[in-house]
Design a protein around this motif. Sequence first.
Motif: not given
Lengths: 137, 111
Positions: A7-8, A10-11, A19-25, A61, A117-119
């Motif tokens: 998956x990484x 793919x952008x 887009x900085x911090x992308x965790x999923x598309x 994120x 607590x989380x980002x």
Amino acid sequence: MSTGILGYNVALKIGEKTIVGTTSNSFDIKPVVKESITKDDRGTKKKKVVSNDFSFSVDAVASLIDAGDVATKLGRDEVIALVLAKAAVDFTYLMDGAKGYQGSAIISSYSEKSDSENEVTFSLNLDSNSELTPIAE
Amino acid sequence: MNIAERITTALTDIVDLYYSVAETDVAPYAVYSLEYSESRTKEGPYKYTADVVIAVVGNNYAQADRLSKQVMSAIDGIRNTDLSVRLESHSEDSEKDAWVIQNRYIIIQLI
């Protein structure tokens, strides 16, 4: 022989920026179907795909980018600015080693989430505003 | 500083601190352990989550309790814009002539 793609690889780029911090598309294509029926069809509808709608979504994120990266990257603030600008955006959807696509889209939603607590995370959705054009390899 | 460095720095002046195994039999002292996990964006790692256990060993309950509260306060103090601290559990136990007060934390560091 076939090859899987992690998956990484793919952008989604908006303009020339990632887009900085992308965790999923996600990338969805939905055919637009026209139905018709005449007496000759004897009760069975005929269907025809007349075009394709497509959409993208990005989960990321929330990140603040350095001034030096503004030309190539979109952080949380830059993404919100794009939403508020209301304008259609040019995109490029890339997958290493596979065919890419480009076109125009509108930003249909932006959603930001934060807990204690989380980002901070956000989701961005884009809907089709043009044909989906394969990029020549 | 990474999470382990922040913990050891925060506790330096409070109690003798050992990683994983105590290198002394003379209380008071504390032993800590960490287990890390990593979360990634498509660009790479963006946060570490540490499961941290800190056990304070005292000669008596009062000593262990006092030091444990100081340790809790110090660990809470490492909280920052890029680092969150959550106390997950607390337990107290006695072993022979010593009291052990153990706290387990989940510490998240954005990188």
